[in-house]
Design a protein around this motif. Structure first.
Motif, PDB file in Angstrom:
ATOM      1  N   LEU A  34       0.810  -1.212   0.000  1.00 38.67           N
ATOM      2  CA  LEU A  34       0.000   0.000   0.000  1.00 38.67           C
ATOM      3  C   LEU A  34       0.847   1.268   0.000  1.00 38.67           C
ATOM      4  O   LEU A  34       0.390   2.324  -0.451  1.00 38.67           O
ATOM      5  CB  LEU A  34      -0.927  -0.001   1.220  1.00 38.67           C
ATOM      6  N   GLU A  35       2.068   1.175   0.487  1.00 38.51           N
ATOM      7  CA  GLU A  35       2.927   2.351   0.530  1.00 38.51           C
ATOM      8  C   GLU A  35       3.257   2.860  -0.874  1.00 38.51           C
ATOM      9  O   GLU A  35       3.554   4.032  -1.059  1.00 38.51           O
ATOM     10  CB  GLU A  35       4.211   2.046   1.298  1.00 38.51           C
ATOM     11  N   SER A  38       0.403   5.499  -1.657  1.00 33.36           N
ATOM     12  CA  SER A  38       0.480   6.746  -0.902  1.00 33.36           C
ATOM     13  C   SER A  38       1.189   6.456   0.420  1.00 33.36           C
ATOM     14  O   SER A  38       1.034   5.365   0.971  1.00 33.36           O
ATOM     15  CB  SER A  38      -0.930   7.274  -0.624  1.00 33.36           C
ATOM     16  N   LEU A  40       0.326   7.525   3.182  1.00 31.05           N
ATOM     17  CA  LEU A  40      -0.704   7.429   4.213  1.00 31.05           C
ATOM     18  C   LEU A  40      -1.540   6.156   4.094  1.00 31.05           C
ATOM     19  O   LEU A  40      -2.324   5.843   4.994  1.00 31.05           O
ATOM     20  CB  LEU A  40      -1.640   8.638   4.133  1.00 31.05           C
ATOM     21  N   ALA A  41      -1.399   5.427   3.000  1.00 30.90           N
ATOM     22  CA  ALA A  41      -2.235   4.249   2.750  1.00 30.90           C
ATOM     23  C   ALA A  41      -2.117   3.179   3.845  1.00 30.90           C
ATOM     24  O   ALA A  41      -3.146   2.622   4.244  1.00 30.90           O
ATOM     25  CB  ALA A  41      -1.925   3.666   1.383  1.00 30.90           C
ATOM     26  N   GLY A  43      -1.651   3.567   6.988  1.00 28.26           N
ATOM     27  CA  GLY A  43      -2.429   4.081   8.119  1.00 28.26           C
ATOM     28  C   GLY A  43      -3.920   3.929   7.880  1.00 28.26           C
ATOM     29  O   GLY A  43      -4.675   3.560   8.790  1.00 28.26           O
ATOM     30  N   PHE A  44      -4.359   4.215   6.654  1.00 30.94           N
ATOM     31  CA  PHE A  44      -5.776   4.024   6.320  1.00 30.94           C
ATOM     32  C   PHE A  44      -6.155   2.551   6.376  1.00 30.94           C
ATOM     33  O   PHE A  44      -7.263   2.201   6.782  1.00 30.94           O
ATOM     34  CB  PHE A  44      -6.091   4.601   4.936  1.00 30.94           C
ATOM     35  N   TYR A  45      -5.240   1.686   5.987  1.00 30.22           N
ATOM     36  CA  TYR A  45      -5.485   0.241   6.055  1.00 30.22           C
ATOM     37  C   TYR A  45      -5.707  -0.196   7.501  1.00 30.22           C
ATOM     38  O   TYR A  45      -6.675  -0.881   7.818  1.00 30.22           O
ATOM     39  CB  TYR A  45      -4.301  -0.512   5.431  1.00 30.22           C
ATOM     40  N   ALA A  47      -6.512   1.715  10.042  1.00 27.43           N
ATOM     41  CA  ALA A  47      -7.734   2.349  10.544  1.00 27.43           C
ATOM     42  C   ALA A  47      -8.974   1.626  10.022  1.00 27.43           C
ATOM     43  O   ALA A  47      -9.953   1.442  10.759  1.00 27.43           O
ATOM     44  CB  ALA A  47      -7.768   3.818  10.135  1.00 27.43           C
ATOM     45  N   GLY A  48      -8.942   1.198   8.774  1.00 26.51           N
ATOM     46  CA  GLY A  48     -10.076   0.466   8.203  1.00 26.51           C
ATOM     47  C   GLY A  48     -10.297  -0.875   8.876  1.00 26.51           C
ATOM     48  O   GLY A  48     -11.442  -1.251   9.186  1.00 26.51           O
ATOM     49  N   GLY A  51     -11.711  -0.155  12.245  1.00 22.64           N
ATOM     50  CA  GLY A  51     -13.124   0.223  12.120  1.00 22.64           C
ATOM     51  C   GLY A  51     -14.007  -0.978  11.856  1.00 22.64           C
ATOM     52  O   GLY A  51     -15.114  -1.087  12.410  1.00 22.64           O
TER      53      GLY A  51
END
Length: 92
Positions: A34-35, A38, A40-41, A43-45, A47-48, A51
């Motif tokens: 994912l890096e 982006s 930030l990807a 981190g979004f992974y 967080a997802g 969640g």
């Protein structure tokens, strides 16, 4: 009881640890992949996934409160005690 305690513990422990290994072992590979999209990807992974975990926990709690998810599946009582209690509650 369908299985002796030793077999139930082995089944739970083995499945938990295999799932933990699979998810934890692939997290770094997914983060590196994912890096490339982006910085930030990853981190979004994370967080997802967090969640999703929170949503499942809230859904399970709501189902348990509504009575759809039997309470004997999430207890420290023996299965026989929990089933007897659930049957007594169903009669009321």
């Amino acid at each position: 009881e369908l299985f002796p305690t030793e077999i139930r513990v082995l089944g739970f422990g083995l499945s938990f640890n295999l799932a933990f290994t699979f998810v934890g072992g692939t997290a770094s590979v997914a983060a590196q992949a994912l890096e490339g999209f982006s910085p930030l990807a990853p981190g979004f992974y994370v967080a997802g996934v967090g969640g999703l975990s929170a949503a499942v926990a809230v859904s399970a709690r709501c189902l348990r409160v509504k009575g759809t998810l039997p309470s004997y599946l999430v207890t420290t009582k023996s299965p026989a005690e929990a089933k007897n209690e659930a049957a007594a509650q169903a009669r009321v």
